[in-house]
Design an enzyme around this catalytic site. Structure first.
Site, PDB file in Angstrom:
ATOM      1  CD  GLN A 168      -6.815  -0.314   7.423  1.00  0.00           C
ATOM      2  OE1 GLN A 168      -7.654  -1.300   7.651  1.00  0.00           O
ATOM      3  NE2 GLN A 168      -5.657  -0.566   8.041  1.00  0.00           N
ATOM      4  CG  ASN A 225      -4.476   3.898   9.326  1.00  0.00           C
ATOM      5  OD1 ASN A 225      -4.878   5.137   9.155  1.00  0.00           O
ATOM      6  ND2 ASN A 225      -3.251   3.709  10.020  1.00  0.00           N
ATOM      7  CB  SER A 251      -2.435  -2.752   1.377  1.00  0.00           C
ATOM      8  OG  SER A 251      -1.606  -3.716   2.067  1.00  0.00           O
ATOM      9  N   GLY A 286       0.801  -1.327  -0.110  1.00  0.00           N
ATOM     10  CA  GLY A 286      -0.047  -0.105   0.110  1.00  0.00           C
ATOM     11  C   GLY A 286       0.819   1.330   0.044  1.00  0.00           C
ATOM     12  CB  THR A 287       4.060   2.122   1.789  1.00  0.00           C
ATOM     13  OG1 THR A 287       3.511   1.910   2.965  1.00  0.00           O
ATOM     14  CG2 THR A 287       5.034   3.264   1.693  1.00  0.00           C
ATOM     15  CB  THR A 334      10.369 -10.458 -11.945  1.00  0.00           C
ATOM     16  OG1 THR A 334      11.696 -10.345 -12.478  1.00  0.00           O
ATOM     17  CG2 THR A 334       9.511 -12.025 -11.976  1.00  0.00           C
ATOM     18  CB  CYS A 360       3.299   2.764  10.678  1.00  0.00           C
ATOM     19  SG  CYS A 360       2.516   1.800   9.478  1.00  0.00           S
ATOM     20  CG  HIS A 390      -0.486  -6.377   4.964  1.00  0.00           C
ATOM     21  ND1 HIS A 390      -0.477  -6.279   6.155  1.00  0.00           N
ATOM     22  CD2 HIS A 390      -0.197  -5.356   4.229  1.00  0.00           C
ATOM     23  CE1 HIS A 390      -0.198  -5.034   6.197  1.00  0.00           C
ATOM     24  NE2 HIS A 390       0.193  -4.472   5.256  1.00  0.00           N
TER      25      HIS A 390
END
Ligand code: PLP
Length: 378
Positions: free
Chosen positions: A179, A149, A199, A69-70, A237, A323, A201
């Protein structure tokens, strides 16, 4: 262990892990290779792109896989300022964005951009009128997250799109929907967003995997230059195992979204009721517009101490975004809360695997935490 920290990350869904394992051990070709294993990998990446695009509600050609996501947030901002370079040097964002938006904005300030950071009200919401007041002729980007978040507040992204249209603004609209994806119903089109970050995860996919929606017709600036993957815009890749897991998690999440949203709303309401009924002094700071995130406070009880206490008892929750790594949250800091409330902030975030029994256990543990910490003079 009882895990109430799903905004930080989620357990990989078994089906997603199986998909990644198959790609790592059997279908491990490089999508750029010309032999059969490579061609099959290339086809799979496109199938997986179609699956994630289907869950998001966009065309597969508008979706680019990223490493997280970053990266998506950084790319969206870079792309928007590049496209707007002849139009102006002003950006509007909010003070409660993830660091993945705030830090690139700060860097742009050093390069001569003006950035307006809109502050939220005490619930964490930023009103659309604030965007209206900040909009200028030279605004080239509005970056506003869909779901915060740390509070679960939903921001008025759709209304901002309407505002930009009414004002015939040339500004692009980016939303960090990390989110919001599969938690609140939206498509990039329904929001009117030009750029949307995802994102993997946060939805049962793997860490190190995400996607950026780039509206068809935008002449995108490459994020990474090299071998020309992702239509030349994001070389490197393709992370085929992560992409396979992302697609599987998105498919499952999309198929179950209505059931999951209803379950999460009910579980969150139950949890907040249980906490308020049993834990003296507990304040609900944000019940969360989104179904899976809320924020409470034990005023006067330092949240780091409470998080550690609960961790020792087998509970995982956090004092804000993972974070921050223990630093004070800029989100709660921007909400005009009293110091006592701010210092005692705790974020709870749920997944469909959580149960009411776990919520009851958390309420008991929080009660014990307040009693023991009082006894220990903390
Ligand atoms: N944006 C928001 C709102 C988030 O919650 C997160 C993760 O915590 C990110 C961006 C960053 O995503 P990633 O961890 O995939 O880089």
């Amino acid at each position: 262990m009882i895990y109430f920290d799903h905004a930080a990350t989620t357990r990989v869904l078994p089906e997603a892990a199986d998909a990644a394992y198959r790609v790592m051990t059997r279908d491990y070709g490089n999508p750029s290779s010309l032999h059969d294993l490579g061609k099959q990998a290339a086809k799979e990446v496109e199938d997986h792109r179609a699956a994630v695009a289907g869950a998001l509600g966009c065309q597969p050609g508008e979706l680019y896989f990223t490493s997280c996501g970053t990266e998506g947030d950084n790319w969206a901002i870079r792309l928007a300022v590049h496209l707007g370079r002849h139009k102006g040097k002003h950006i509007i964002t909010t003070a409660v964005e993830h660091a993945a938006v705030l830090e690139p904005c700060k860097q742009l300030e050093q390069q001569g951009y003006g950035v307006t950071y809109l502050t939220p009200d005490h619930t964490g919401r930023v009103p659309v009128e604030a965007v209206e007041g900040a909009l200028r002729e030279d605004t080239v980007l509005v970056s506003m997250m869909l779901v915060n978040n740390e509070t679960g507040a939903i921001q008025p992204v759709e209304a901002v799109a309407g505002l930009l249209k009414r004002n015939k603004s040339a500004a692009l609209l980016h939303t960090d929907a990390v989110q919001g994806f599969l938690k609140v119903p939206f498509t990039p089109k329904s929001l009117g967003a030009d750029l949307v970050t995802l994102s993997a995860h946060k939805i049962g996919g793997m860490k190190g995997s995400g996607a950026l929606y780039i509206r068809k017709g935008l002449r995108a600036e490459p994020m990474l230059r090299g071998g020309g993957q992702e239509k030349g815009l994001r070389s490197g890749t393709e992370a085929t195992p992560q992409i396979a897991a992302f697609a599987k998690a998105a498919e499952i999440g999309y198929a179950n979204r209505e059931k999951n949203i209803a379950y999460l709303n009910d579980l969150k309401a139950y949890t907040l009721d249980a906490l308020q009924a049993r834990v003296p002094g507990l304040t609900v700071v944000s019940a969360g517009d989104a179904p899976h995130i809320c924020a409470v406070s034990l005023p006067g009880r330092p949240s780091q101490v409470v998080v550690r206490y609960l961790s020792d008892k087998g509970f995982c929750l956090s004092a804000g975004s993972a974070c921050h790594r223990g630093k004070a949250s800029h989100v709660y800091g921007a909400m005009n809360l009293s110091k006592q409330v701010r210092d005692g902030m705790l974020r709870l975030s749920f997944a469909p695997s959580n149960t009411k029994k776990e919520a009851d256990a958390l309420a008991d543990a929080m009660l014990a935490a307040t009693q023991e910490l009082v006894a220990a003079g903390r």
